[in-house]
Design a protein around this motif. Structure first.
Motif, PDB file in Angstrom:
ATOM      1  N   GLN A   1       0.813  -1.215   0.000  1.00  0.00           N
ATOM      2  CA  GLN A   1       0.000   0.000   0.000  1.00  0.00           C
ATOM      3  C   GLN A   1       0.850   1.269   0.000  1.00  0.00           C
ATOM      4  N   MET A   2       2.155   1.136   0.107  1.00  0.00           N
ATOM      5  CA  MET A   2       3.017   2.316   0.196  1.00  0.00           C
ATOM      6  C   MET A   2       3.612   2.627  -1.159  1.00  0.00           C
ATOM      7  N   ARG A   3       2.880   3.385  -1.961  1.00  0.00           N
ATOM      8  CA  ARG A   3       3.359   3.721  -3.288  1.00  0.00           C
ATOM      9  C   ARG A   3       4.008   5.097  -3.327  1.00  0.00           C
ATOM     10  N   GLY A   4       4.008   5.798  -2.221  1.00  0.00           N
ATOM     11  CA  GLY A   4       4.703   7.073  -2.147  1.00  0.00           C
ATOM     12  C   GLY A   4       3.974   8.200  -2.848  1.00  0.00           C
ATOM     13  N   VAL A   5       4.685   9.296  -3.049  1.00  0.00           N
ATOM     14  CA  VAL A   5       4.115  10.475  -3.704  1.00  0.00           C
ATOM     15  C   VAL A   5       4.949  10.891  -4.910  1.00  0.00           C
ATOM     16  N   PHE A   6       6.194  10.438  -5.000  1.00  0.00           N
ATOM     17  CA  PHE A   6       7.051  10.813  -6.121  1.00  0.00           C
ATOM     18  C   PHE A   6       6.738   9.936  -7.331  1.00  0.00           C
ATOM     19  N   GLY A   7       6.668  10.566  -8.503  1.00  0.00           N
ATOM     20  CA  GLY A   7       6.372   9.832  -9.721  1.00  0.00           C
ATOM     21  C   GLY A   7       4.905   9.505  -9.896  1.00  0.00           C
ATOM     22  N   ILE A   8       4.039  10.105  -9.083  1.00  0.00           N
ATOM     23  CA  ILE A   8       2.593   9.905  -9.179  1.00  0.00           C
ATOM     24  C   ILE A   8       1.990  11.058  -9.973  1.00  0.00           C
ATOM     25  N   ASP A   9       1.040  10.752 -10.837  1.00  0.00           N
ATOM     26  CA  ASP A   9       0.357  11.796 -11.609  1.00  0.00           C
ATOM     27  C   ASP A   9      -0.168  12.880 -10.678  1.00  0.00           C
ATOM     28  N   LEU A  10       0.110  14.127 -11.013  1.00  0.00           N
ATOM     29  CA  LEU A  10      -0.211  15.255 -10.124  1.00  0.00           C
ATOM     30  C   LEU A  10      -1.698  15.324  -9.798  1.00  0.00           C
ATOM     31  N   THR A  11      -2.527  15.211 -10.826  1.00  0.00           N
ATOM     32  CA  THR A  11      -3.974  15.297 -10.601  1.00  0.00           C
ATOM     33  C   THR A  11      -4.461  14.167  -9.710  1.00  0.00           C
ATOM     34  N   SER A  12      -3.937  12.969  -9.921  1.00  0.00           N
ATOM     35  CA  SER A  12      -4.335  11.833  -9.086  1.00  0.00           C
ATOM     36  C   SER A  12      -3.958  12.078  -7.634  1.00  0.00           C
ATOM     37  N   LEU A  13      -2.775  12.646  -7.400  1.00  0.00           N
ATOM     38  CA  LEU A  13      -2.313  12.866  -6.030  1.00  0.00           C
ATOM     39  C   LEU A  13      -3.200  13.879  -5.300  1.00  0.00           C
ATOM     40  N   VAL A  14      -3.515  14.979  -5.951  1.00  0.00           N
ATOM     41  CA  VAL A  14      -4.308  15.994  -5.256  1.00  0.00           C
ATOM     42  C   VAL A  14      -5.746  15.525  -5.050  1.00  0.00           C
ATOM     43  N   LYS A  15      -6.246  14.665  -5.946  1.00  0.00           N
ATOM     44  CA  LYS A  15      -7.600  14.133  -5.748  1.00  0.00           C
ATOM     45  C   LYS A  15      -7.642  13.218  -4.537  1.00  0.00           C
ATOM     46  N   VAL A  16      -6.609  12.404  -4.384  1.00  0.00           N
ATOM     47  CA  VAL A  16      -6.567  11.486  -3.245  1.00  0.00           C
ATOM     48  C   VAL A  16      -6.490  12.267  -1.936  1.00  0.00           C
ATOM     49  N   HIS A  17      -5.668  13.317  -1.905  1.00  0.00           N
ATOM     50  CA  HIS A  17      -5.465  14.093  -0.679  1.00  0.00           C
ATOM     51  C   HIS A  17      -6.438  15.265  -0.543  1.00  0.00           C
ATOM     52  N   ARG A  18      -7.263  15.463  -1.580  1.00  0.00           N
ATOM     53  CA  ARG A  18      -8.284  16.520  -1.560  1.00  0.00           C
ATOM     54  C   ARG A  18      -7.662  17.885  -1.270  1.00  0.00           C
ATOM     55  N   THR A  19      -6.619  18.202  -2.021  1.00  0.00           N
ATOM     56  CA  THR A  19      -5.934  19.479  -1.880  1.00  0.00           C
ATOM     57  C   THR A  19      -5.882  20.177  -3.229  1.00  0.00           C
ATOM     58  N   ALA A  20      -5.676  21.480  -3.193  1.00  0.00           N
ATOM     59  CA  ALA A  20      -5.572  22.239  -4.442  1.00  0.00           C
ATOM     60  C   ALA A  20      -4.248  21.977  -5.138  1.00  0.00           C
ATOM     61  N   ARG A  21      -3.220  21.707  -4.336  1.00  0.00           N
ATOM     62  CA  ARG A  21      -1.881  21.467  -4.861  1.00  0.00           C
ATOM     63  C   ARG A  21      -1.260  20.289  -4.115  1.00  0.00           C
ATOM     64  N   PRO A  22      -0.233  19.673  -4.680  1.00  0.00           N
ATOM     65  CA  PRO A  22       0.456  18.598  -3.955  1.00  0.00           C
ATOM     66  C   PRO A  22       1.038  19.121  -2.643  1.00  0.00           C
ATOM     67  N   PHE A  23       0.848  18.389  -1.576  1.00  0.00           N
ATOM     68  CA  PHE A  23       1.314  18.854  -0.264  1.00  0.00           C
ATOM     69  C   PHE A  23       2.835  18.978  -0.230  1.00  0.00           C
ATOM     70  N   VAL A  24       3.536  18.223  -1.072  1.00  0.00           N
ATOM     71  CA  VAL A  24       4.995  18.348  -1.141  1.00  0.00           C
ATOM     72  C   VAL A  24       5.376  19.767  -1.540  1.00  0.00           C
ATOM     73  N   VAL A  25       4.670  20.305  -2.530  1.00  0.00           N
ATOM     74  CA  VAL A  25       4.957  21.658  -3.008  1.00  0.00           C
ATOM     75  C   VAL A  25       4.676  22.670  -1.902  1.00  0.00           C
ATOM     76  N   ASP A  26       3.542  22.550  -1.244  1.00  0.00           N
ATOM     77  CA  ASP A  26       3.178  23.495  -0.186  1.00  0.00           C
ATOM     78  C   ASP A  26       4.198  23.486   0.953  1.00  0.00           C
ATOM     79  N   LYS A  27       4.561  22.300   1.418  1.00  0.00           N
ATOM     80  CA  LYS A  27       5.470  22.203   2.565  1.00  0.00           C
ATOM     81  C   LYS A  27       6.857  22.732   2.217  1.00  0.00           C
ATOM     82  N   CYS A  28       7.354  22.390   1.049  1.00  0.00           N
ATOM     83  CA  CYS A  28       8.694  22.837   0.657  1.00  0.00           C
ATOM     84  C   CYS A  28       8.736  24.347   0.434  1.00  0.00           C
TER      85      CYS A  28
END
Length: 443
Positions: free
Chosen positions: A243-270
């Motif tokens: 179940q641990m597929r990470g966040v790197f190399g994941i389609d951007l739209t898919s990632l934000v839909k899963v986390h229900r955010t406007a942008r990838p949380f990696v971008v926000d935190k960095c």
């Protein structure tokens, strides 16, 4: 990252010691070819009174010769179904035009599915679309496809860093806990898989093209690969990481839909961390962090997600955080500035006046998916704030554009020789405009 870090469609993040915390990025060339392939276009029979099988619809033309079919199929992608054989033993033939020639295939229908070979499709249009894509890709990149699994360096693949280093860490811990060696090798449990959406081979990094049964997927750990690539994968399946597929190399739209955010949380935190303690750092985004710390932070994001700690307590070198932001963007399967928007942006930059260029850029950015647009807007606003401190950090908008252009607007090409570097003059100019005029372009 500068232009010298990008060769033959591969990018690396250099460190002061010359090491690299990541190998090749996803290779988008085959995806681009799929987008360029001819689209299926059914030629309908003009005789509406013809009694044809319902599952072939109006594309069925009844009895028709090769020459008659060729006369009707005038453009690449055009197709029809015709009848041959006796009334007791009818044979249905799919005729389609590709690369200026009409091809004929014996067509079968069973239990609601169409097929001419092993792969079955729910509709005739899907079958033809898959055939056109396969023929186009094999025509344009046949020699590359034949060699891509042989040329792959799995130890440097995007999936290897996360899956196998975590696996080795787990293995070492088990050895320590049990005071003895542990045989952790396990073959992958591969099954042919129908992938939905955009997917890449985690062995060679190339796109899994087609519309059904594009490759194989391990049922135990989720590893995806081409059939030939799957045959070369070592016995390194790690079911505990299923179940641990990470966040790197994941389609951007898919990632934000899963986390229900406007942008990838990696971008926000960095970005938040860089703005808190890195705006005055000389060479921010140009100077990379150390490989081991980069690996550690990447694994922290893959493991802990939004709870990953990027503070100075853990990573006192802000270049590590800035480097991970670039790395995340670099490993996106589809670049932040997508292939659809890329040409329109270049055309806008080539207009005569700045006003025309700004208007053209605004129009071009409408081609971006919402998640890509929102992330780009946020990033450009951040980079504009970095530029405000250029007297201290020595990073002008041109310097930042030179660093980010190969990451945000990559231009890989299968035909390029290994040592060729792309001319990114227009891409750099486009990003500089986006940074300098972000308040107008994204208003």
């Amino acid at each position: 990252m500068d232009l010298n870090e990008r060769k033959n469609g591969l990018t690396t993040a250099k460190t002061p010691e010359g090491a690299s915390p990541v190998g090749p990025v996803w290779k988008p060339d085959l995806y681009k070819l799929q987008q360029e392939a001819p689209r299926p276009n059914a030629v309908f029979c003009p005789n509406r009174q013809l009694c044809y099988p319902n599952h072939y619809g109006a594309a069925f033309h009844g009895a028709m010769s090769h020459n008659e079919a060729a006369a009707v199929l005038t453009n690449d992608g055009y197709y029809l179904v015709r009848l041959s054989g006796s009334s007791e033993n009818p044979i249905y033939t799919l005729s389609l035009k590709f690369n200026g020639k009409v091809k004929h295939y014996k067509l079968y229908y069973d239990n609601g599915q169409h097929y001419v070979g092993d792969r079955k499709f729910d509709s005739l249009t899907e079958l033809v679309a898959h055939g056109l894509v396969t023929m186009y890709i094999e025509c344009e990149a046949g020699p590359y496809i034949a060699l891509m699994s042989d040329l792959a360096q799995y130890e440097k693949s995007p999936a290897y860093l996360t899956l196998n280093r975590l696996k080795r860490k787990t293995k070492d811990q088990v050895i320590q806990d049990n005071n003895g060696p542990v045989d952790y090798d396990k073959p992958h449990n591969f099954k042919v898989h129908n992938f939905k959406g955009l997917n890449w081979c985690e062995f060679c990094g190339n796109f899994l093209w087609g519309f059904t049964a594009q490759g194989v997927k391990c049922e135990d750990c989720g590893f995806s690969a081409h059939v030939k690539c799957g045959e070369k994968l070592p016995a390194d399946c790690c079911p505990d990481l299923k179940q641990m597929r990470g966040v790197f190399g994941i389609d951007l739209t898919s990632l934000v839909k899963v986390h229900r955010t406007a942008r990838p949380f990696v971008v926000d935190k960095c970005v938040k961390e860089v703005e808190a303690r890195g705006l005055d750092t000389e060479g921010i985004y140009r100077v990379s962090g150390f490989a081991e710390e980069m690996d550690s932070l990447r694994m922290a994001f893959d493991r802990d997600g939004e709870n990953a700690d990027v503070s100075a307590i853990v990573y006192d070198n802000i270049n590590v955080v800035a480097g991970i932001l670039k790395l995340y963007l670099r490993l996106l399967p589809i670049p932040l500035i997508t292939y659809e928007a890329h040409p329109a942006i270049i055309r806008a930059v080539q207009l005569q006046t700045v006003g025309e260029q700004i208007t053209g850029l605004k129009d071009a950015l409408t081609l971006l998916p919402p998640a890509h647009y929102n992330t780009l807007k946020f990033l450009m606003s951040h980079l504009a704030r970095v530029v405000e401190h250029q007297n201290q950090n020595k990073m002008s908008s041109q310097n930042l554009s030179t660093v980010f252009a190969p990451t945000l607007m990559p231009t890989p090409d299968l035909t390029k020789c290994a040592n060729a570097l792309p001319d990114m003059t227009n891409e750099i100019a486009a990003l500089q405009l986006l940074i300098d005029h972000q308040h107008l372009i994204f208003s």
